[in-house]
Write an enzyme that holds these catalytic residues in place. Structure first.
Site, PDB file in Angstrom:
ATOM      1  N   ARG A  28     -33.364 -40.917  40.786  1.00  0.00           N
ATOM      2  CA  ARG A  28     -32.249 -41.382  41.641  1.00  0.00           C
ATOM      3  C   ARG A  28     -31.055 -40.447  41.519  1.00  0.00           C
ATOM      4  O   ARG A  28     -30.427 -40.068  42.515  1.00  0.00           O
ATOM      5  CB  ARG A  28     -31.864 -42.799  41.221  1.00  0.00           C
TER       6      ARG A  28
ATOM      7  N   CYS B 295     -52.388 -32.302  34.342  1.00  0.00           N
ATOM      8  CA  CYS B 295     -53.053 -31.365  35.245  1.00  0.00           C
ATOM      9  C   CYS B 295     -53.508 -30.151  34.425  1.00  0.00           C
ATOM     10  O   CYS B 295     -52.795 -29.149  34.336  1.00  0.00           O
ATOM     11  CB  CYS B 295     -52.045 -30.962  36.334  1.00  0.00           C
TER      12      CYS B 295
ATOM     13  N   GLY C 203     -42.186 -34.005  29.180  1.00  0.00           N
ATOM     14  CA  GLY C 203     -42.108 -33.606  27.780  1.00  0.00           C
ATOM     15  C   GLY C 203     -42.378 -32.114  27.604  1.00  0.00           C
ATOM     16  O   GLY C 203     -42.294 -31.341  28.558  1.00  0.00           O
TER      17      GLY C 203
ATOM     18  N   ILE D  17     -41.178 -40.854  25.528  1.00  0.00           N
ATOM     19  CA  ILE D  17     -40.822 -41.884  24.543  1.00  0.00           C
ATOM     20  C   ILE D  17     -40.890 -41.330  23.117  1.00  0.00           C
ATOM     21  O   ILE D  17     -40.361 -41.929  22.195  1.00  0.00           O
ATOM     22  CB  ILE D  17     -41.714 -43.150  24.655  1.00  0.00           C
ATOM     23  N   ASP D  18     -41.564 -40.186  22.934  1.00  0.00           N
ATOM     24  CA  ASP D  18     -41.767 -39.635  21.581  1.00  0.00           C
ATOM     25  C   ASP D  18     -40.522 -38.985  20.990  1.00  0.00           C
ATOM     26  O   ASP D  18     -40.464 -38.761  19.782  1.00  0.00           O
ATOM     27  CB  ASP D  18     -42.889 -38.593  21.603  1.00  0.00           C
TER      28      ASP D  18
ATOM     29  N   ARG E 262     -42.492 -60.834  12.740  1.00  0.00           N
ATOM     30  CA  ARG E 262     -41.873 -61.213  11.457  1.00  0.00           C
ATOM     31  C   ARG E 262     -41.768 -62.742  11.360  1.00  0.00           C
ATOM     32  O   ARG E 262     -41.974 -63.320  10.289  1.00  0.00           O
ATOM     33  CB  ARG E 262     -40.503 -60.559  11.326  1.00  0.00           C
TER      34      ARG E 262
ATOM     35  N   GLU F 158     -49.305 -44.269  15.161  1.00  0.00           N
ATOM     36  CA  GLU F 158     -50.745 -44.270  15.458  1.00  0.00           C
ATOM     37  C   GLU F 158     -51.487 -43.028  14.953  1.00  0.00           C
ATOM     38  O   GLU F 158     -52.648 -43.121  14.569  1.00  0.00           O
ATOM     39  CB  GLU F 158     -50.972 -44.415  16.974  1.00  0.00           C
TER      40      GLU F 158
ATOM     41  N   GLN G 140     -45.056 -50.247  24.946  1.00  0.00           N
ATOM     42  CA  GLN G 140     -43.904 -49.402  24.574  1.00  0.00           C
ATOM     43  C   GLN G 140     -43.532 -48.403  25.658  1.00  0.00           C
ATOM     44  O   GLN G 140     -42.466 -47.807  25.633  1.00  0.00           O
ATOM     45  CB  GLN G 140     -44.216 -48.639  23.277  1.00  0.00           C
TER      46      GLN G 140
END
Ligand code: ADP
Length: 328
Positions: free
Chosen positions: A26, A78, A107, A132-133, A160, A229, A260
């Site tokens: 945007r 790609c 990224g 996100i990393d 929790r 992970e 996430q």
């Protein structure tokens, strides 16, 4: 506003998606229009560029999107883009469509593709960090990281509750195949008893077990282990098995997975994305040839592309000390 050095610009998203990409799109589109440019959206990243999947955008194409996760332009991986002859084709397509500059939201991998296009064919490029990393060198933050952390923190808070009710240990797996960032931030924000990072070091199960047992001894009701992970699937189940078989500690596993990546971007990510989109376009209009919009010490700057091609992996040992100190 001085005369722009370019007449048109295209924007694409590439690699993994991250919440806030829409906000950046945007910002790019509206800043371009404000500068009198023609602006194009390329669907599905470099793959879409090679298919000529390019559409002209206007101010209303990006109406009512800034609060939504994902990306209206979609994204892709790609592999062919690693081949120089394929990039030559991409440069020809941009030229044929009359596109003067390309803005890539993505990224490290996506940035490397854009950098090759620039070096080989002189395509004017701007990179907007979107992952996100939060593992792109040269910028303190990337778009989507804050939202991913917030999503994971909210999930761990819920875990929790039940962990405490049943005096249970949980292994919660968060995203981060190579990057420790989500695990570190989530661990600190949720008071995790242990954090497992995606390093090459062996996991110290004796230490983890000792920490859990010490907590139980002083009356702790629950323990949370946050595990990034890593590259080999099934980590959290391996942790569970080791704790049970070698240390007699029973635990439950929860893998947060792709939740996430989705969801409405936080205010922080919208703030970042809106500024980065604006600065990317303004820089190209001023005559910059290859820049990345980076956050440094709280300020968004246009920095040379070469400074943002590597991956950062800077686990500050002090950070882990804070986690340890607070989770006794
Ligand atoms: P991210 O941009 O999120 O790091 P990837 O590493 O999967 O995601 O890269 C996204 C895409 O960028 C790849 O599918 C490929 O099209 C392109 N790309 C990645 N690395 C390079 C490279 N070294 N040269 C050219 N293109 C690349």
């Amino acid at each position: 506003m001085s005369e722009s050095k370019i007449k048109s610009v295209a924007v694409l998203c590439s690699g993994g998606d991250s919440p806030g990409m829409n906000c950046a799109i945007r910002s790019v589109v509206r800043t371009a229009i404000g500068n009198g440019l023609d602006v194009y959206g390329i669907q599905r990243g470099y793959a879409g560029l090679l298919e000529g999947n390019v559409k002209k955008m206007d101010a209303s194409s990006v109406g009512n999107i800034l609060q939504h996760g994902g990306t209206i332009l979609q994204t892709s991986r790609c592999p062919e883009f690693h081949q120089p002859e394929i990039r030559t084709e991409a440069a020809h397509i941009l030229k044929r469509k009359g596109i003067d500059a390309l803005i890539v939201i993505g990224g490290n991998g996506s940035f490397n593709g854009a950098w090759e296009l620039h070096k080989e064919h002189g395509v004017l490029v701007a990179g907007i960090p979107g992952t996100i990393d939060n593992d792109i060198e040269g910028t303190d933050y990337s778009i989507g990281f804050n939202t991913a952390v917030q999503t994971a923190v909210e999930a761990v808070d819920k875990i929790r509750d039940t962990a405490h009710s049943h005096d249970r240990t949980f292994v919660v797996e968060v995203m981060g195949r190579k990057s420790p960032e989500i695990a570190l931030h989530v661990g600190l924000c949720t008071g995790a008893e242990n954090i497992i990072l995606p390093t090459k070091d062996e996991i110290n199960y004796d230490q983890i077990a000792a920490d859990i047992k010490r907590g139980i001894k002083r009356g702790k009701g629950s323990s949370i282990i946050i595990a990034a992970e890593g590259e080999k699937e099934g980590l959290s189940h391996r942790v569970k098995d080791e704790l049970l078989n070698k240390h007699g500690i029973d635990s439950r596993v929860c893998i947060l997975g792709h939740i996430q990546r989705g969801g409405n971007p936080t205010a922080h990510d919208r703030f970042l994305a809106s500024q980065m989109g604006y600065i990317a376009v303004e820089s190209l209009c001023r005559g910059e040839k290859a820049i990345v919009t980076a956050q440094r010490k709280g300020k968004i700057l246009a920095v040379p592309f070469e400074e943002c091609l590597g991956k950062k992996f800077n686990t500050d040992p002090e950070f882990l000390d804070i986690v340890k100190t607070l989770s006794i």
